[in-house]
Design a protein around this motif. Structure first.
Motif, PDB file in Angstrom:
ATOM      1  N   SER A 147      -2.803   1.531 -14.867  1.00 39.95           N
ATOM      2  CA  SER A 147      -3.294   0.598 -13.811  1.00 39.95           C
ATOM      3  C   SER A 147      -2.854  -0.942 -13.940  1.00 39.95           C
ATOM      4  N   GLU A 162       0.903  -1.271  -0.072  1.00 39.69           N
ATOM      5  CA  GLU A 162       0.158   0.222  -0.114  1.00 39.69           C
ATOM      6  C   GLU A 162       0.874   1.174   0.164  1.00 39.69           C
ATOM      7  N   PHE A 188      -8.877  -6.629  -5.383  1.00 33.12           N
ATOM      8  CA  PHE A 188      -7.869  -5.403  -5.913  1.00 33.12           C
ATOM      9  C   PHE A 188      -7.776  -5.490  -7.286  1.00 33.12           C
ATOM     10  N   ARG A 189      -7.710  -6.612  -7.918  1.00 36.43           N
ATOM     11  CA  ARG A 189      -7.344  -6.724  -9.380  1.00 36.43           C
ATOM     12  C   ARG A 189      -8.625  -6.653 -10.084  1.00 36.43           C
ATOM     13  N   GLY A 236      -7.221 -10.042  -0.336  1.00 34.28           N
ATOM     14  CA  GLY A 236      -7.959  -9.237  -1.043  1.00 34.28           C
ATOM     15  C   GLY A 236      -7.161  -8.839  -2.457  1.00 34.28           C
ATOM     16  N   GLY A 237      -6.329  -9.657  -2.736  1.00 34.99           N
ATOM     17  CA  GLY A 237      -5.474  -9.515  -3.904  1.00 34.99           C
ATOM     18  C   GLY A 237      -6.388  -9.568  -5.337  1.00 34.99           C
ATOM     19  N   PHE A 251      -0.759  -7.292  -5.275  1.00 34.78           N
ATOM     20  CA  PHE A 251      -1.254  -7.999  -4.174  1.00 34.78           C
ATOM     21  C   PHE A 251      -1.261  -9.307  -4.475  1.00 34.78           C
ATOM     22  N   ALA A 287      -9.708   0.041  -4.786  1.00 31.11           N
ATOM     23  CA  ALA A 287      -9.119  -1.187  -4.565  1.00 31.11           C
ATOM     24  C   ALA A 287      -8.174  -1.348  -3.539  1.00 31.11           C
ATOM     25  N   LEU A 288      -7.378  -0.586  -3.108  1.00 29.38           N
ATOM     26  CA  LEU A 288      -6.652  -0.718  -1.793  1.00 29.38           C
ATOM     27  C   LEU A 288      -7.538  -1.066  -0.680  1.00 29.38           C
ATOM     28  N   ALA A 330     -10.065  -2.411  -0.549  1.00 31.74           N
ATOM     29  CA  ALA A 330     -10.496  -4.002  -0.838  1.00 31.74           C
ATOM     30  C   ALA A 330      -9.757  -4.689   0.135  1.00 31.74           C
ATOM     31  N   THR A 331      -8.308  -4.502  -0.228  1.00 30.81           N
ATOM     32  CA  THR A 331      -7.363  -5.314   0.570  1.00 30.81           C
ATOM     33  C   THR A 331      -7.374  -5.088   2.145  1.00 30.81           C
TER      34      THR A 331
END
Length: 344
Positions: free
Chosen positions: A295, A271, A311-312, A307-308, A302, A332-333, A335-336
């Motif tokens: 992106s 992060e 994130f994707r 959460g990877g 991750f 997205a961050l 979510a992790t």
């Protein structure tokens, strides 16, 4: 020459030998992947790794859109351009142009096995023509002051034995090349796709290790199938460097782990690293560059982390939409971190 009697000198030499060289870690040229946006991200992860452009043909450098083909950010240094081609005069001209653009190295591709590359008589098929490679390298060296290096295979098709491989290296080294990146597989020029050529021919690390033992004056870096910090450390016991390919792209945090393992410093979180990229992303967005072009290079950050996958997914589904901006990356961050809290 009188030998030094002070035993401390050997200790100093051992300490110096433990310092990673300038090519200890590098990221391989990868078509459609290692563009300038990718390299800026990789440089953030590893200040010391050598970064390479996608392969660009010498003719394109000479006649094409140089801003698009050669443009890069100053933060990318040390950065090298990889050229494709088989005409010494054109390669020399393209190398000179690359030097004028500020690149730190020019690399000749003698390893790509794709049909398109073969049709143009460059890439891995040049393993069959060591004299032409030597002539090309000599012409490039005469045209520039920056290092000229070669990325090659162990051989092609049925032309696979150590003596033949060693003879190729000897011929090209005699032309002045002192640095070789060796993908430790041969290539099949017919019958295998580029992907299969990265997986099916067996890895022969021992050939590259033997080459370095026999020619210690050359800088030899190894490529192929190396995907962990431990694997890199092991290869550095036998060679001068490790060139990472898809492992560095699909799991880019590996570059940061290697940076800390080899050069020291504090390991930062995924992060933290991604947020450091924000000024660059917003600068690009202000220039009209769509978020999807930026992106896509961070999708694997991750990998295998809580959460990877989400994130994707968030980035993959949202970055192509009009108006997508940094807030999507924050989403997205989040979510992790949410997954981390749930797991706890």
């Amino acid at each position: 020459m009188q030998q030094a009697e002070n035993t401390d000198i050997s200790g100093e030499e051992a300490a110096a030998a433990s310092i990673p060289g300038p090519l200890a870690v590098s990221v391989a040229p990868m078509m459609d992947w290692t563009d300038s946006h990718c390299r800026v991200f990789h440089r953030l992860l590893s200040p010391h790794a050598r970064l390479y452009t996608e392969m660009v043909h010498a003719q394109a450098v000479i006649h094409g859109d140089r801003d698009r083909l050669l443009g890069f950010s100053e933060v990318e240094h040390p950065v090298a351009v990889q050229l494709g081609g088989s005409e010494p005069a054109l390669l020399a001209q393209a190398a000179h142009i690359a030097q004028e653009w500020g690149y730190d190295e020019v690399n000749l591709n003698v390893g790509c096995p794709s049909d398109r590359v073969q049709a143009g008589r460059f890439g891995a098929c040049l393993m069959k023509e060591p004299s032409l490679v030597a002539d090309s390298v000599a012409a490039m060296i005469a045209a520039v002051d920056i290092p000229v290096t070669v990325k090659c295979r162990l051989g092609v098709d049925e032309l696979e034995d150590y003596d033949r491989f060693r003879a190729f290296i000897d011929t090209v080294a005699a032309a002045g090349c002192t640095t070789f990146f060796v993908h430790a597989r041969k290539a099949w020029l017919q019958g295998l796709s580029p992907k299969e050529n990265r997986e099916i021919p067996p890895l022969r690390y021992e050939w590259v290790h033997q080459l370095k033992q026999e020619l210690p004056q050359l800088t030899i870096a190894i490529n192929g199938g190396i995907a962990t910090v431990e694997g890199v450390r092991e290869q550095l016991r036998h060679t001068d460097g490790v060139m990472l390919g898809r492992a560095a792209y699909h799991e880019p945090y590996l570059l940061h782990e290697l940076e800390v393992a080899l050069w020291g410093g504090e390991l930062q979180s995924r992060e933290q690293l991604l947020r450091t990229l924000r000024p660059y992303v917003e600068h690009c967005l202000a220039r009209g560059i769509a978020l999807k072009h930026l992106s896509k290079h961070v999708l694997g950050l991750f990998h295998s982390q809580p959460g990877g996958r989400l994130f994707r997914q968030i980035l993959s589904e949202g970055a192509h939409r009009p108006g997508a901006d940094w807030s999507l990356i924050e989403q997205a961050l989040a979510a992790t971190t949410m997954t981390d809290r749930t797991a706890a």
